[in-house]
Design a protein around this motif. Structure first.
Motif, PDB file in Angstrom:
ATOM      1  N   TRP A  30       1.262  -0.417   4.371  1.00 27.07           N
ATOM      2  CA  TRP A  30       0.967  -1.085   5.588  1.00 27.07           C
ATOM      3  C   TRP A  30       2.083  -2.874   4.975  1.00 27.07           C
ATOM      4  O   TRP A  30       2.300  -2.904   4.022  1.00 27.07           O
ATOM      5  CB  TRP A  30      -0.282  -1.675   5.252  1.00 27.07           C
ATOM      6  N   TRP A  86      -1.783   2.343   0.813  1.00 27.46           N
ATOM      7  CA  TRP A  86      -2.695   2.893   0.401  1.00 27.46           C
ATOM      8  C   TRP A  86      -2.742   4.313   0.582  1.00 27.46           C
ATOM      9  O   TRP A  86      -1.937   4.807   0.976  1.00 27.46           O
ATOM     10  CB  TRP A  86      -3.380   2.192   1.938  1.00 27.46           C
ATOM     11  N   CYS A  87      -4.342   5.304   0.646  1.00 24.10           N
ATOM     12  CA  CYS A  87      -4.660   6.363   1.114  1.00 24.10           C
ATOM     13  C   CYS A  87      -5.514   5.938   1.031  1.00 24.10           C
ATOM     14  O   CYS A  87      -6.678   5.373   0.540  1.00 24.10           O
ATOM     15  CB  CYS A  87      -4.073   7.126  -0.282  1.00 24.10           C
ATOM     16  N   ASP A  88      -6.161   7.421   1.595  1.00 22.08           N
ATOM     17  CA  ASP A  88      -7.341   8.139   2.758  1.00 22.08           C
ATOM     18  C   ASP A  88      -7.967   9.251   1.219  1.00 22.08           C
ATOM     19  O   ASP A  88      -6.871  10.431   1.573  1.00 22.08           O
ATOM     20  CB  ASP A  88      -7.605   8.628   3.040  1.00 22.08           C
TER      21      ASP A  88
END
Length: 220
Positions: free
Chosen positions: A182, A215-217
């Motif tokens: 991001w 980031w990661c989900d």
């Protein structure tokens, strides 16, 4: 006032940086931080401190009953001292994090993430104990990661500026659903036009950081 949902759990252990540069963890209400260990006092063979800040070790419980371990880091920068000394310090730090990770794996833990600003590129010698000598997976190399054409995470996003990491154990990497960098809070290039930025950012000094947020989900 900004209409955001705040984090229920916020944990920060004071580290070794006298400027107050520390590492911490924020989680939502259903993800309690149930255990923590600091490594601020870990020593090298010569008796010096290993970590510039800390390798804070956190255990988080998930709503499904999973145990997720977070090793949160900020390695020695390339500034403030000779390159040889900085490289040596980062390599000591990488080796110590590797040992902590291997201990957790040896204790039967499978869901582990090593995260933070490691202040060096993936192919660098100082990071090899961690990146080259473990089974940790860099999220930027996983299929679910959204490549935006900028391999780096710092400043202008060049390949040599990839210094921020989310490294996942194999079992955690298998659960990754999405990821990316991001950059909207980072001023990219001379005129801030290398990527989309927040409309309120009209000058470089308006930037939230010179590091993109990786980031990661993960489905846990």
């Amino acid at each position: 006032q900004v209409g955001a949902e705040s984090y229920e759990h916020v944990m920060l252990i004071d580290g070794n940086d006298e400027r107050g540069i520390d590492v911490g963890l924020l989680t939502k209400p259903e993800y309690p931080i149930v255990w923590m260990r600091s490594h601020v006092d870990d020593k090298t063979d010569r008796g010096g401190l290993v970590f510039s800040r800390d390798c804070a070790e956190y255990l988080v419980w998930t709503p499904t009953g999973q145990r997720v371990w977070m090793l949160v880091n900020h390695f020695k920068s390339k500034g403030y001292g000779t390159q040889e000394a900085s490289n040596s310090r980062r390599k000591q730090q990488a080796a110590r994090v590797r040992d902590i990770y291997n201990r957790l794996r040896g204790e039967g833990e499978t869901l582990i993430a090593v995260v933070g600003d490691l202040n060096d590129s993936p192919d660098s010698d100082p990071l090899q104990p961690l990146i080259g000598e473990t089974d940790l997976k860099d999220v930027s190399q996983l299929p679910a990661f959204q490549d935006d054409g900028h391999p780096g995470t710092y400043h202008n996003g060049g390949a040599r500026e990839k210094i921020d990491y989310l490294l996942l154990s194999p079992a955690l990497a298998e659960r990754m659903k999405a990821g990316g960098a991001w950059r909207k809070g980072v001023w990219g290039g001379k005129n801030g036009t290398r990527w989309e930025v927040y409309p309120e950012m009209r000058k470089e000094q308006h930037a939230a950081s010179d590091h993109a947020a990786v980031w990661c989900d993960v489905d846990v």
